[in-house]
Design a protein around this motif. Structure first.
Motif, short mmCIF file in Angstrom:
data_model
loop_
_atom_site.label_atom_id
_atom_site.label_comp_id
_atom_site.label_asym_id
_atom_site.label_seq_id
_atom_site.Cartn_x
_atom_site.Cartn_y
_atom_site.Cartn_z
N ALA A 168 72.04 13.85 46.14
CA ALA A 168 71.62 12.44 46.21
C ALA A 168 72.56 11.45 45.53
CB ALA A 168 70.22 12.29 45.63
N GLY A 169 73.46 11.93 44.65
CA GLY A 169 74.27 10.98 43.89
C GLY A 169 73.36 10.08 43.07
N PHE B 42 70.83 6.90 49.55
CA PHE B 42 69.86 7.17 50.62
C PHE B 42 68.44 7.08 50.03
CE2 PHE B 42 73.39 9.94 52.28
CZ PHE B 42 73.57 9.32 53.50
N SER C 276 74.99 11.67 37.36
CA SER C 276 74.35 11.12 38.57
C SER C 276 72.84 11.15 38.39
CB SER C 276 74.70 11.95 39.81
OG SER C 276 76.07 11.93 40.03
N ASP D 150 70.50 15.86 42.24
CA ASP D 150 71.96 15.94 42.08
C ASP D 150 72.28 16.81 40.86
OD1 ASP D 150 74.40 14.12 43.40
OD2 ASP D 150 74.88 15.08 41.49
N LEU D 151 73.30 17.63 41.01
CA LEU D 151 73.65 18.56 39.93
C LEU D 151 74.42 17.87 38.80
CD1 LEU D 151 73.59 21.51 39.03
CD2 LEU D 151 75.68 21.90 40.33
N ASN D 152 75.12 16.79 39.11
CA ASN D 152 75.89 16.09 38.07
C ASN D 152 74.91 15.40 37.11
OD1 ASN D 152 77.43 14.36 36.56
ND2 ASN D 152 78.53 13.44 38.28
N GLN E 214 84.12 19.07 41.02
CA GLN E 214 82.96 19.62 41.73
C GLN E 214 81.97 18.51 42.12
OE1 GLN E 214 80.42 21.63 39.01
NE2 GLN E 214 79.12 22.55 40.59
N PHE E 215 81.90 17.46 41.30
CA PHE E 215 80.93 16.40 41.55
C PHE E 215 81.53 15.26 42.36
CE2 PHE E 215 79.24 18.00 37.31
CZ PHE E 215 78.36 18.88 37.93
N TYR F 182 79.87 9.96 41.77
CA TYR F 182 80.44 9.66 43.09
C TYR F 182 79.83 8.38 43.63
CZ TYR F 182 81.51 9.95 48.02
OH TYR F 182 81.96 9.66 49.28
N HIS G 73 74.68 5.06 55.20
CA HIS G 73 73.43 5.15 54.42
C HIS G 73 72.32 4.42 55.18
CE1 HIS G 73 76.13 5.51 50.62
NE2 HIS G 73 75.78 6.70 51.03
N PHE H 70 75.65 25.59 52.37
CA PHE H 70 74.33 25.67 51.72
C PHE H 70 73.22 25.95 52.73
CE2 PHE H 70 76.82 23.57 48.57
CZ PHE H 70 76.18 23.69 47.34
N ASP I 145 71.06 22.78 41.14
CA ASP I 145 72.03 23.11 42.17
C ASP I 145 71.34 22.94 43.54
OD1 ASP I 145 74.46 24.48 43.28
OD2 ASP I 145 72.87 25.80 43.99
N ASN J 194 74.50 15.24 51.93
CA ASN J 194 75.80 14.59 51.99
C ASN J 194 76.74 15.14 50.92
OD1 ASN J 194 77.99 13.00 52.46
ND2 ASN J 194 77.13 11.15 51.54
N LEU J 195 77.34 16.27 51.25
CA LEU J 195 78.43 16.85 50.45
C LEU J 195 79.38 17.46 51.49
CD1 LEU J 195 79.57 17.66 47.63
CD2 LEU J 195 78.18 19.72 47.76
N PRO J 196 80.12 16.58 52.20
CA PRO J 196 80.76 17.00 53.44
C PRO J 196 81.72 18.18 53.30
CG PRO J 196 80.98 14.63 53.12
CD PRO J 196 80.36 15.17 51.87
C1 SAM Z 1 79.61 13.15 48.48
S1 SAM Z 1 78.53 12.86 47.12
C2 SAM Z 1 77.19 12.05 47.95
C3 SAM Z 1 76.34 11.24 47.04
C4 SAM Z 1 75.38 10.29 47.76
N1 SAM Z 1 74.42 11.02 48.57
C5 SAM Z 1 76.14 9.28 48.61
O1 SAM Z 1 75.94 9.28 49.83
O2 SAM Z 1 76.90 8.49 48.08
C6 SAM Z 1 77.93 14.47 46.81
C7 SAM Z 1 77.05 14.60 45.60
O3 SAM Z 1 76.70 15.98 45.46
C8 SAM Z 1 76.65 16.32 44.09
N2 SAM Z 1 76.86 17.79 44.01
C9 SAM Z 1 78.02 18.47 44.08
N3 SAM Z 1 77.77 19.79 44.05
C10 SAM Z 1 76.43 19.93 44.01
C11 SAM Z 1 75.55 21.05 43.99
N4 SAM Z 1 76.02 22.30 44.02
N5 SAM Z 1 74.24 20.83 43.96
C12 SAM Z 1 73.73 19.57 43.92
N6 SAM Z 1 74.51 18.47 43.91
C13 SAM Z 1 75.83 18.65 43.97
C14 SAM Z 1 77.74 15.50 43.45
O4 SAM Z 1 77.50 15.30 42.09
C15 SAM Z 1 77.69 14.20 44.27
O5 SAM Z 1 76.89 13.24 43.64
#
Ligand code: SAM
Length: 455
Positions: free
Chosen positions: A240-241, A245, A265, A260-262, A179-180, A213, A222, A362, A288, A354-356
């Motif tokens: 945000a990871g 950014f 992170s 960030d939910l992790n 998930q993360f 991540y 970025h 969302f 979340d 950025n959670l492509p």
């Molecule tokens: C693709 S990474 C991007 C991280 C950072 N922004 C980057 O550009 O490297 C997505 C991030 O979203 C977080 N994430 C995943 N599901 C989430 C959720 N439901 N709510 C908040 N963060 C979440 C992950 O832990 C991960 O760090």
């Protein structure tokens, strides 16, 4: 085969070596000739027209040796006199230079990762052999196809031995992260230490590569986005990871709510905020993404960020110190800092998502973002203005490669989630090709009153 003149300097072939890299088997002795001369003559003879092209030029191998009798030996890249032209032979005689036998010894340290790999892999695997790795701090990260797995420890050991900055080599074991977006990985060689220090955009990021991540290939993206922000912005980074950014944006003066939910992170995000000395302008959250978006307006409103004060130049600091020295003991009032005069920042102007894989899903969280049901009794008039609502930068994947088709596909999915059309100024930026049929894009658009005031 690697050749230098008539010399074959490629490593010995050991196809079938699999589990363990036997470095002792990579040894080669190459018989060559040398020219024995007095020390004073070395330079002129080496540079002379007849001999120049025959002097050995192997990287990391000495071309002039000290003979036990005090003479010098210039090592040549030929193994017999007949390989020298009659003119060269005549020239050497005229210089009273003696031809002597010498052996060039090459070993494991001499050859590159690629050269040794080509000597080990079955011939049918050479063309597609892994030729590179992604570096992150002291970690080299590779992604091996299954036919190379029997050689994984050898490949890991080669990278470890040959690249001085690398201390740990890992292989990503699956394509599906959790998930993360953290991918399972196995240690191929080196220390099992995954906490790295990595630099991007002049900022220092510390994180555990196995628990959060990180993708170094996103560095340009970025930077592109951060360059759009100004010190007037309040940025909400929803996913945000560890802050690629958020930290550079706050270093440049934007105020940032980074989420960030992790939990891992979040931990490193906090650490990086402190480490980069941006706590004044950046705050970390561990929610979340949907909950964070809903809360974001109140978070910025209830605890506004101080306005940005650019760091003082050295001459400004000196001037200020002088004024303070002068004013000490007198009744001259202290100059008020610019911070006291500029209004605090409480209006979110940018959202980064950025959670492509799923960020688009969302987007419905923005419906009613500024409605009384979401913000309670807070008076947002004079803070948010219908004509300049926040921008959203949302990352996503599409199967479409052509920009027009990709934009149409993304627009349709975004509008469906927002429940309203995007305005014509929405832009679609191609970030990178992730895999065949998987293009990463960033859609940027301004939220509309229809969306943020929806009930
Ligand atoms: C693709 S990474 C991007 C991280 C950072 N922004 C980057 O550009 O490297 C997505 C991030 O979203 C977080 N994430 C995943 N599901 C989430 C959720 N439901 N709510 C908040 N963060 C979440 C992950 O832990 C991960 O760090």
């Amino acid at each position: 085969m690697s050749r230098r003149g008539n010399l074959d300097v490629s490593p010995p072939i050991h196809r079938g070596m699999k589990d363990r890299l036997d470095k002792d088997l990579f040894k080669k002795s190459i018989p060559v000739l040398g020219v024995k001369v007095t020390p004073e003559k070395v330079h002129n003879i080496m540079k002379s027209e007849p001999l120049r092209s025959h002097v050995l030029d192997l990287p990391k191998v000495t071309k002039v040796l000290h003979a036990p009798d005090g003479q010098r030996i210039i090592v040549l890249r030929v193994s017999s006199e007949s390989e020298l032209s009659p003119e060269t032979q005549e020239f050497l005689r005229s210089e009273s230079a003696e031809l002597v036998k010498h052996t060039v010894d090459l070993d494991y340290d001499y050859w590159s990762v690629e050269e040794i790999l080509d000597a080990i892999l079955p011939e049918e695997l050479i063309a597609e052999a892994p030729r590179g790795y992604a570096g992150c701090g002291h970690i080299a990260h590779i992604n091996l196809n299954k036919e190379y797995l029997p050689y994984k420890h050898i490949i890991g050991q080669l990278i470890l031995d040959k690249i001085p900055t690398i201390k740990t080599v890992v292989n990503k074991t699956e394509n599906i992260g959790n998930q993360f977006r953290v991918f399972p990985m196995e240690l191929l060689a080196g220390e099992p230490n995954y906490e790295v220090t990595h630099h991007e955009q002049g900022c220092k990021f510390v994180f555990d590569f196995s628990k959060v991540y990180w993708n170094s290939r996103l560095g340009t993206e970025h930077e592109r986005l951060v360059n759009l922000f100004t010190p007037n912005d309040v940025v909400a980074d929803v996913f945000a990871g560890v802050g690629p950014f958020a930290i550079p944006a706050s270093k440049r003066g934007s105020a940032v709510l980074a989420n960030d939910l992790n939990p891992e992170s979040f931990k490193y995000l906090q650490r990086n905020i402190e480490g980069n000395k941006v706590s004044r302008y950046a705050r970390a959250f561990n929610e979340d993404g949907r909950v964070f978006i809903r809360k974001s307006v109140s978070l910025a409103y209830d605890r506004p960020f101080p306005s940005y004060i650019p760091p003082k130049s050295q001459s400004e600091r000196k001037k200020e110190a002088k004024v303070q020295r002068h004013a000490r003991g007198t009744n001259v009032p202290k100059p008020s800092s610019p911070e006291n005069r500029a209004p605090p920042r409480r209006r979110i102007t940018q959202y980064v998502m950025n959670l492509p894989d799923s960020a688009i899903t969302f987007l419905d969280a923005f419906r009613g973002l500024l409605s009384p049901e979401n913000v309670g009794k807070r008076d947002l008039s004079g803070v948010y203005d219908k004509a300049s609502l926040p921008m959203v930068h949302c990352y996503c994947f599409t199967k479409e490669f052509e920009e027009d088709k990709a934009a149409a596909d993304i627009r349709q999915r975004v509008e469906e989630k927002l429940g309203a059309p995007l305005d014509e100024k929405a832009s679609f930026h191609h970030v990178r090709s992730v895999a065949p049929n998987k293009e990463m894009f960033c859609v940027s658009f301004r939220l509309s009153p229809e969306v943020v005031l929806a009930s």
